[in-house]
Design a protein around this motif. Structure first.
Motif, mmCIF file in Angstrom:
data_model
loop_
_atom_site.group_PDB
_atom_site.id
_atom_site.type_symbol
_atom_site.label_atom_id
_atom_site.label_comp_id
_atom_site.label_asym_id
_atom_site.label_seq_id
_atom_site.Cartn_x
_atom_site.Cartn_y
_atom_site.Cartn_z
ATOM 1 N N GLU A 2 35.900 65.055 59.545
ATOM 2 C CA GLU A 2 36.605 65.148 60.812
ATOM 3 C C GLU A 2 38.102 64.993 60.586
ATOM 4 O OE1 GLU A 2 35.106 62.209 63.406
ATOM 5 O OE2 GLU A 2 33.046 62.934 63.351
ATOM 6 N N LYS A 3 38.874 65.712 61.370
ATOM 7 C CA LYS A 3 40.325 65.603 61.263
ATOM 8 C C LYS A 3 40.807 64.406 62.089
ATOM 9 C CE LYS A 3 41.175 70.500 60.428
ATOM 10 N NZ LYS A 3 41.621 70.297 59.052
ATOM 11 N N GLY A 4 41.728 63.660 61.527
ATOM 12 C CA GLY A 4 42.268 62.516 62.231
ATOM 13 C C GLY A 4 43.634 62.181 61.685
ATOM 14 N N LYS A 5 44.180 61.073 62.140
ATOM 15 C CA LYS A 5 45.475 60.616 61.652
ATOM 16 C C LYS A 5 45.303 59.218 61.074
ATOM 17 C CE LYS A 5 48.174 63.289 65.002
ATOM 18 N NZ LYS A 5 49.165 63.238 66.103
ATOM 19 N N ASN A 6 46.274 58.850 60.222
ATOM 20 C CA ASN A 6 46.283 57.510 59.648
ATOM 21 C C ASN A 6 44.978 57.195 58.919
ATOM 22 O OD1 ASN A 6 48.895 56.997 60.644
ATOM 23 N ND2 ASN A 6 48.044 56.434 62.633
ATOM 24 N N LEU A 7 44.595 58.072 58.022
ATOM 25 C CA LEU A 7 43.385 57.900 57.244
ATOM 26 C C LEU A 7 43.649 57.007 56.034
ATOM 27 C CD1 LEU A 7 42.178 61.610 57.363
ATOM 28 C CD2 LEU A 7 41.440 59.722 58.821
ATOM 29 N N ILE A 8 42.584 56.371 55.552
ATOM 30 C CA ILE A 8 42.655 55.511 54.374
ATOM 31 C C ILE A 8 41.745 56.121 53.328
ATOM 32 C CG2 ILE A 8 42.304 53.196 53.457
ATOM 33 C CD1 ILE A 8 42.648 53.617 57.175
ATOM 34 N N VAL A 9 42.292 56.451 52.179
ATOM 35 C CA VAL A 9 41.601 57.270 51.190
ATOM 36 C C VAL A 9 41.345 56.483 49.908
ATOM 37 C CG1 VAL A 9 41.822 59.316 49.712
ATOM 38 C CG2 VAL A 9 42.535 59.420 52.121
ATOM 39 N N GLY A 10 40.124 56.614 49.399
ATOM 40 C CA GLY A 10 39.810 56.199 48.039
ATOM 41 C C GLY A 10 39.590 57.443 47.218
ATOM 42 N N ILE A 11 40.387 57.637 46.165
ATOM 43 C CA ILE A 11 40.325 58.870 45.391
ATOM 44 C C ILE A 11 40.008 58.557 43.927
ATOM 45 C CG2 ILE A 11 42.849 58.873 45.038
ATOM 46 C CD1 ILE A 11 42.710 61.957 45.091
ATOM 47 N N GLY A 12 39.044 59.297 43.389
ATOM 48 C CA GLY A 12 38.671 59.088 41.995
ATOM 49 C C GLY A 12 37.186 59.299 41.770
ATOM 50 N N GLU A 13 36.570 58.368 41.038
ATOM 51 C CA GLU A 13 35.189 58.546 40.588
ATOM 52 C C GLU A 13 34.161 58.274 41.687
ATOM 53 O OE1 GLU A 13 36.532 54.337 39.493
ATOM 54 O OE2 GLU A 13 37.391 56.346 39.482
ATOM 55 N N ALA A 14 33.143 59.150 41.768
ATOM 56 C CA ALA A 14 31.942 58.923 42.580
ATOM 57 C C ALA A 14 30.765 59.099 41.643
ATOM 58 C CB ALA A 14 31.863 59.907 43.736
ATOM 59 N N ASP A 52 23.727 69.262 41.429
ATOM 60 C CA ASP A 52 22.458 68.710 40.967
ATOM 61 C C ASP A 52 21.906 67.742 42.007
ATOM 62 O OD1 ASP A 52 24.095 66.427 40.603
ATOM 63 O OD2 ASP A 52 24.369 66.851 38.478
ATOM 64 N N ALA A 53 20.696 67.263 41.762
ATOM 65 C CA ALA A 53 20.033 66.372 42.723
ATOM 66 C C ALA A 53 20.785 65.058 42.882
ATOM 67 C CB ALA A 53 18.598 66.113 42.286
ATOM 68 N N LEU A 54 21.348 64.520 41.793
ATOM 69 C CA LEU A 54 22.093 63.263 41.877
ATOM 70 C C LEU A 54 23.339 63.416 42.740
ATOM 71 C CD1 LEU A 54 21.901 61.849 38.227
ATOM 72 C CD2 LEU A 54 20.717 60.993 40.266
ATOM 73 N N GLY A 55 23.987 64.578 42.637
ATOM 74 C CA GLY A 55 25.163 64.833 43.462
ATOM 75 C C GLY A 55 24.820 64.922 44.933
ATOM 76 N N GLU A 56 23.750 65.653 45.251
ATOM 77 C CA GLU A 56 23.327 65.781 46.646
ATOM 78 C C GLU A 56 22.922 64.425 47.213
ATOM 79 O OE1 GLU A 56 22.788 66.988 50.295
ATOM 80 O OE2 GLU A 56 23.689 68.230 48.714
ATOM 81 N N GLU A 57 22.314 63.600 46.373
ATOM 82 C CA GLU A 57 21.902 62.278 46.830
ATOM 83 C C GLU A 57 23.106 61.395 47.150
ATOM 84 O OE1 GLU A 57 18.703 58.780 45.548
ATOM 85 O OE2 GLU A 57 19.036 60.498 44.210
ATOM 86 N N ILE A 58 24.188 61.528 46.374
ATOM 87 C CA ILE A 58 25.418 60.798 46.685
ATOM 88 C C ILE A 58 25.952 61.232 48.052
ATOM 89 C CG2 ILE A 58 27.883 60.675 46.119
ATOM 90 C CD1 ILE A 58 27.128 60.354 43.206
ATOM 91 N N LEU A 59 26.009 62.528 48.291
ATOM 92 C CA LEU A 59 26.522 63.024 49.571
ATOM 93 C C LEU A 59 25.639 62.581 50.729
ATOM 94 C CD1 LEU A 59 27.648 66.639 48.599
ATOM 95 C CD2 LEU A 59 28.968 64.508 48.552
ATOM 96 N N LYS A 64 24.643 59.033 55.456
ATOM 97 C CA LYS A 64 23.886 57.946 56.081
ATOM 98 C C LYS A 64 24.777 56.767 56.441
ATOM 99 C CE LYS A 64 19.324 58.889 54.095
ATOM 100 N NZ LYS A 64 18.281 58.402 53.139
ATOM 101 N N LYS A 65 25.832 56.553 55.656
ATOM 102 C CA LYS A 65 26.762 55.454 55.922
ATOM 103 C C LYS A 65 27.883 55.881 56.869
ATOM 104 C CE LYS A 65 25.976 53.168 51.451
ATOM 105 N NZ LYS A 65 25.414 51.921 51.993
ATOM 106 N N ASN A 66 27.787 57.116 57.391
ATOM 107 C CA ASN A 66 28.815 57.676 58.279
ATOM 108 C C ASN A 66 30.198 57.635 57.633
ATOM 109 O OD1 ASN A 66 27.043 58.246 60.508
ATOM 110 N ND2 ASN A 66 27.025 56.040 60.957
ATOM 111 N N LEU A 67 30.221 57.887 56.337
ATOM 112 C CA LEU A 67 31.457 57.827 55.566
ATOM 113 C C LEU A 67 32.018 59.236 55.405
ATOM 114 C CD1 LEU A 67 33.359 55.999 53.982
ATOM 115 C CD2 LEU A 67 31.810 56.176 52.026
ATOM 116 N N GLN A 68 33.253 59.420 55.807
ATOM 117 C CA GLN A 68 33.898 60.722 55.663
ATOM 118 C C GLN A 68 34.196 60.985 54.187
ATOM 119 O OE1 GLN A 68 36.820 61.853 58.838
ATOM 120 N NE2 GLN A 68 36.868 59.642 59.190
ATOM 121 N N TYR A 69 34.187 62.261 53.805
ATOM 122 C CA TYR A 69 34.429 62.562 52.403
ATOM 123 C C TYR A 69 34.922 63.984 52.209
ATOM 124 C CZ TYR A 69 29.775 64.790 52.663
ATOM 125 O OH TYR A 69 28.702 65.572 53.014
#
Length: 298
Positions: A2-14, A52-59, A64-69
């Motif tokens: 979703e588009k918004g303002k004043n977002l807080i980002v964690g960037i790097g490894e998943a 792969d299946a592990l990647g889809e499972e992460i997404l 499920k956690k309602n986490l934007q990504y």
């Protein structure tokens, strides 16, 4: 996302932390963004997973956690880390190389996200590859400036996946450094600060890299937030430790959330200490926080 303002980002490894009791979703950026989101702020994970299946499972976990990504699928395997935990609950990591999060692309969508970001947390681990390092540095460059913006370098010196060039380049681009006592010793040797005491090393980093503050965590020996004109110290609460995976990320997230909510450095520090202590009592890096902690800044 979703588009918004004043977002807080964690960037790097998943990635997946493969723990003795099974695999759990991990990676500092996801941990950070998830805990920020628990405080009612808009946290966003930026990384990459495999086709792969592990990647889809992460997404699916993020959904499920309602986490934007913004986590594209790339033609590399999803990252995994074999985690062993010692008798004190301290983790040891065996991190797989040449994986998806080593290949995070810098896209137009990511550039737009940077323009809406008021705080970003990044580390050294995801900069081990040229592709992801350039993406992280481009994101930092695309962020707006100003006093209300936080560029947090939560350094994470793992195995041999760091060097002086990466550390110094990150220090030059951040305005807040989060570091633990063991990492401080390594960085001090890199920069020639060995003969100083702990707080003087932090003050030297503050001065040499024009930082707003240095957050120093020392395990059971407490933590410090060192600014140009003040020092906040908090003792570490004594708790029954399940494991310490993700505790540092939850500390950074709680501190950032509190500062963005207008709390003082001391109030933000107190919350960060209490949140990370709670996470240590739980298995895995992303436990649901109790309402009594969340309501302290909402």
């Amino acid at each position: 996302m979703e588009k918004g303002k004043n977002l807080i980002v964690g960037i790097g490894e998943a990635l997946w932390d493969v723990l003795p009791e099974g695999k759990k979703i991990g990676g500092a950026p996801a941990n950070f963004a998830y805990h920020v989101s628990q405080f009612g702020l808009e946290g966003v994970v930026v990384s990459a997973v495999g086709e792969d299946a592990l990647g889809e499972e992460i997404l699916e976990n993020f959904r499920k956690k309602n986490l934007q990504y913004i986590v594209p699928k790339v033609p590399f395997p999803t990252g995994t880390v074999q985690v062993t935990v010692d008798s004190a609950g301290v983790p040891c990591y065996d991190i797989r190389r040449d994986v998806a999060w080593d290949n995070i692309p810098f896209t137009d969508e990511l550039e737009r996200l940077a323009g809406q970001t008021c705080a970003v947390c990044f580390g050294s681990l995801a900069q081990r590859s040229t592709v992801s390092r350039n993406t992280i540095l481009s994101f930092l460059e695309a962020m707006p400036g100003g006093d209300g913006r936080y560029k947090i370098f939560d350094i994470n010196l793992r195995q041999n996946f760091y060097c002086k060039e990466i550390v110094c380049g990150s220090l030059e681009r951040c305005n807040v450094l989060k570091i633990n006592d063991e990492e401080l010793e390594i960085v001090s040797r890199m920069l020639g600060y060995e003969r100083m005491d702990m707080q003087d090393k932090c003050s030297k980093l503050l001065e040499d890299f024009s930082l707003r503050m240095v957050i120093l965590t020392c395990g059971v020996d407490g933590s410090y937030v060192i600014g140009r004109d003040s020092v906040s110290f908090m003792e570490t609460p004594k708790v029954l430790v399940a494991d310490t995976v993700g505790a540092g990320d939850s500390f950074t997230a709680a501190f950032t959330a509190a500062m963005l909510k207008g709390k003082t450095v001391h109030e933000a520090h107190r919350l960060a200490v209490d949140v990370s202590a709670y996470v240590c009592t739980q298995n895995g890096a992303m436990p649901e926080l109790p309402e009594k902690l969340i309501h302290r800044i909402i």
